[in-house]
Design a protein around this motif. Structure first.
Motif, PDB file in Angstrom:
ATOM      1  N   TRP A   1      46.941  47.843  30.919  1.00 23.05           N
ATOM      2  CA  TRP A   1      45.673  47.410  30.321  1.00 23.05           C
ATOM      3  C   TRP A   1      44.821  48.548  29.764  1.00 23.05           C
TER       4      TRP A   1
ATOM      5  N   PHE B   1      41.023  48.881  32.527  1.00 21.08           N
ATOM      6  CA  PHE B   1      41.521  48.202  33.729  1.00 21.08           C
ATOM      7  C   PHE B   1      40.570  48.431  34.901  1.00 21.08           C
TER       8      PHE B   1
ATOM      9  N   ASN C   1      38.300  46.251  42.538  1.00 26.64           N
ATOM     10  CA  ASN C   1      37.275  46.089  43.563  1.00 26.64           C
ATOM     11  C   ASN C   1      37.622  47.075  44.678  1.00 26.64           C
TER      12      ASN C   1
ATOM     13  N   GLU D   1      49.014  39.391  38.940  1.00 25.14           N
ATOM     14  CA  GLU D   1      48.708  39.330  37.498  1.00 25.14           C
ATOM     15  C   GLU D   1      49.703  40.183  36.707  1.00 25.14           C
TER      16      GLU D   1
ATOM     17  N   TYR E   1      37.539  47.942  35.164  1.00 29.67           N
ATOM     18  CA  TYR E   1      36.600  46.832  35.401  1.00 29.67           C
ATOM     19  C   TYR E   1      37.165  45.824  36.395  1.00 29.67           C
ATOM     20  N   LYS E   2      38.501  45.799  36.504  1.00 32.32           N
ATOM     21  CA  LYS E   2      39.132  44.799  37.370  1.00 32.32           C
ATOM     22  C   LYS E   2      39.211  45.260  38.829  1.00 32.32           C
TER      23      LYS E   2
ATOM     24  N   LEU F   1      45.846  41.634  41.750  1.00 31.09           N
ATOM     25  CA  LEU F   1      46.199  42.369  40.526  1.00 31.09           C
ATOM     26  C   LEU F   1      47.719  42.504  40.397  1.00 31.09           C
TER      27      LEU F   1
END
Ligand SMILES: Nc1ncnc2c1ncn2[C@@H]1O[C@H](COP(=O)(O)OP(=O)(O)OP(=O)(O)O)[C@@H](O)[C@H]1O
Ligand SMILES: NC(=O)CC[C@H](N)C(=O)O
Length: 621
Positions: free
Chosen positions: A115, A119, A124, A91, A121-122, A88
């Protein structure tokens, strides 16, 4: 793991409440022993106690994101780990963001700024955090998908008070220490109704939930739930994919800037985790893994198998430790101490409530206390039984076809029944059966439907769902509180959401292709294990059988019966207690026989230590 807390109060300048905020933050000191911080700006304040894990110097909190290094944009108080933070970060860098630290916290904060709320959802990982958005004057609370990290909140007339644990919220004088019938039900049952916290008016941010608070009020939104998807892979590919996921998960979860170890039971789950982690550590030149297991003095000679514990862990632990060459330590506990008042107080203060299942809590506490002397992060096999189908009741026709939670449908329910010393009329008033029945029906109505799925596979999908949403959370809370009370972070690789989503959708007939429990996992990890462990039947976390535990517990119960003023007394069936105390010592040394005594003793200490007002006539929605 860290401890987070905060207060949003639109009607005041919280600078005037600095002392209260400091007290709230201090309650989290055990969760975060390495650094403390408090940030206040008008109506918003967030506090943080840090257990440093990634970027020990740079990751201090609360962390503020500024526009052009000047104006505050957003501030975060964050606990947990985002295991894909490095990707991330890249990114975000590609989008023009510059980083001042190499911490995961900065990535999470910048990802929100870049975002927006989606965000999440991204991410983990396992996390619970609050972000105060200075631009919109809104607070958002977010919890990871499976509820590995805790987060509670209490709504006020002009905002919200929140914290990793109820104790942070209770430290604010606005919050009463009141418990209604609903709260007591939550303690007495081995079923967690999602969202409920024990104290009146308090809620937990649910697993996979975002709670947004602004001047208009509170909006709750689920960003994640289990979904039904058609499983397209054949058996061979399913086993391969499961293994590939586990390989990826462990490669991520061994990353820490502090010492890491594994909690090894000699069962399938923790042995696979230990073995895989060991491989990854060796590959990255970090040497053999440290492992820890718990046992009790004299457990070997005296062990009696019962309905759910067929074998002792120790011989299997030894097999795995030798097979993988771990640096292993056995932590051997004194059973009398486990039932003593010192540990009881520590457990209650860690949990903020009384507990069912007596000795597992203090024994985890003692295990973690010892682990913490050597490590700051530990890997555990928690969660595999719920998703791969490890518990005995997954494989018992009566439990599966019964109406109700399967773990309450078998003879093994006696391991969860601790109410036999409570007054009949109290139990009637609490009407636990109806309470459970309603929640069970609600839970079933939430289970996603896969068109065309067989009745049998759908029933097993329901059962996994019930475990993930009503059972696992109890075990996760126990792990989190007992470990965090000594400043130890426990990671649970099986609860990576990609693995959970994948395994949830493997049809049950494939999941049990060889007629055993956890068949897919066994096949995916077989090459990592000695044969003794491949063949071992699942055996849960150990419980002491030493009569010394019972003797100490009886002494505590007898003391309560001598004290007319003990707050638990009005709840007790005195005749039943006297009968229990009159039994021969040793008759009730097995865990399920002690559970009612444990519950009474814990309830009493909690009512005293927390100065709880029981308001059993009050209704709570
Ligand atoms: N005797 C023990 N010593 C140390 N850690 C343990 C022990 N028993 C259980 N644990 C830890 O707690 C986790 C969950 O325990 P649980 O009782 O659910 O066992 P399990 O799911 O059957 O796991 P396993 O297959 O590894 O025994 C284990 O994966 C392990 O990390
Ligand atoms: N203990 C935690 O919650 C760790 C938070 C964050 N990952 C850090 O290393 O600071």
């Amino acid at each position: 793991m860290c401890g987070i807390t905060g207060w949003l109060s639109y009607d005041q300048n919280l600078e005037h409440q600095r002392e209260v905020l400091q007290k709230m933050t201090e309650t989290m000191a055990l969760r975060g022993p390495d650094a403390h911080g408090l940030w206040i700006d008008g109506p918003a304040a967030v506090g943080h106690c840090r257990l440093s894990v990634i970027d020990l110097e740079g990751g201090r909190q609360p962390m503020v994101e500024k526009l052009d290094s000047q104006k505050d944009v957003a501030v975060i108080t964050y606990s947990g780990e985002v295991y894909n933070f490095k990707e991330l970060r890249e990114e975000l860098k590609a989008e023009g963001y510059h980083f001042n630290t190499s911490s995961d916290t900065e990535v999470v904060l910048k990802a929100y700024v870049a975002w927006g709320e989606d965000f999440v959802y991204k991410l983990n990982g396992m996390f619970a955090f609050a972000i105060w958005d200075v631009r919109t004057q809104e607070m958002i609370l977010i919890r990871d998908r499976l509820g590995i990290k805790p987060l509670y909140y209490y709504r006020t007339h002009d905002g919200v008070i929140f914290g990793s644990e109820p104790k942070a919220i209770l430290a604010n004088p606005l919050v009463p220490r009141r418990v209604t019938a609903q709260g007591l039900r939550g303690i007495l049952q081995m079923v967690r109704v999602p969202g409920y916290a024990v104290f009146a008016g308090m809620r937990e941010v649910m697993p996979g939930e975002i709670v947004r608070i602004n001047r208009q009020g509170i909006v709750n939104r689920h960003y994640w739930r289990l979904e039904a998807r058609k499983h397209e892979d054949n058996l061979e590919d399913t086993i391969k994919n499961t293994r590939a996921l586990l390989d990826d998960i462990l490669a991520r979860q061994i990353i820490a800037d502090v010492p890491l170890c594994s909690l090894l039971s000699g069962g399938l789950d923790s042995s696979i985790i230990t073995s895989l982690a060991s491989k990854k550590l060796l590959e990255s030149g970090k040497g053999n893994i440290n492992s820890f297991s718990v046992d009790f003095i004299d457990h070997g000679a005296e062990f009696v198998s019962d309905d759910i514990r067929g074998t002792r862990d120790a011989p299997f632990v030894k097999d795995l430790a030798e097979h993988v060459h771990t640096n292993h330590r056995d932590v051997v506990l004194d059973s009398r101490e486990l039932a003593g008042p010192v540990l009881r107080t520590k457990v209650i203060h860690a949990m903020d409530m009384a507990i069912v299942n007596g000795d597992m809590y203090p024994s985890l506490y003692c295990l973690f206390e010892e682990v913490k002397r050597h490590s700051t992060v530990a890997l555990s096999g928690e969660g595999a039984d719920e998703i791969f189908g490890g518990y005995k009741w997954f494989h018992d026709e009566d439990a599966v076809s019964g109406k109700g939670y399967p773990w309450m449908n078998l003879s093994s329910r006696k391991f969860f029944e601790g109410k036999s010393l409570l007054k009949r009329d109290l139990l009637e008033k609490l009407d636990l059966e109806n309470f459970i029945k309603k929640d069970y029906e609600r839970a079933l109505s939430e289970v996603p439907i896969l068109p065309g799925e067989s009745v049998e596979n759908h029933r097993m999908r329901q059962i996994v769902y019930l475990h993930v949403t009503r059972f696992l959370c109890i075990l996760l809370d126990r792990k989190d509180r007992m470990s965090m009370a000594v400043g130890l972070e426990v990671r649970v690789p099986f609860l990576d959401h990609r693995l959970v989503e994948y395994v949830y959708n493997i049809p049950w007939d494939m999941k049990t292709f060889d007629g055993r429990e956890k068949s897919i996992l066994r096949a995916a990890g077989r090459d990592l294990l000695p044969n003794s462990i491949v063949e071992r039947v699942k055996c849960p976390y150990p419980s002491t059988q030493d009569p010394a535990y019972e003797i100490e517990l009886r002494a505590a119960l007898a003391k309560i019966m001598e004290d007319e003023k003990a707050p638990v007394r009005p709840l007790l069936d005195d005749k039943a207690v006297k009968e229990t105390l009159a039994r021969e010592v040793g008759v009730s040394s097995l865990p399920y026989d002690r559970i009612a005594m444990d519950l009474v003793v814990y309830l009493n200490s909690w009512l005293v230590d927390y100065n709880v007002t029981l308001d059993l006539d009050e209704r709570e929605n």
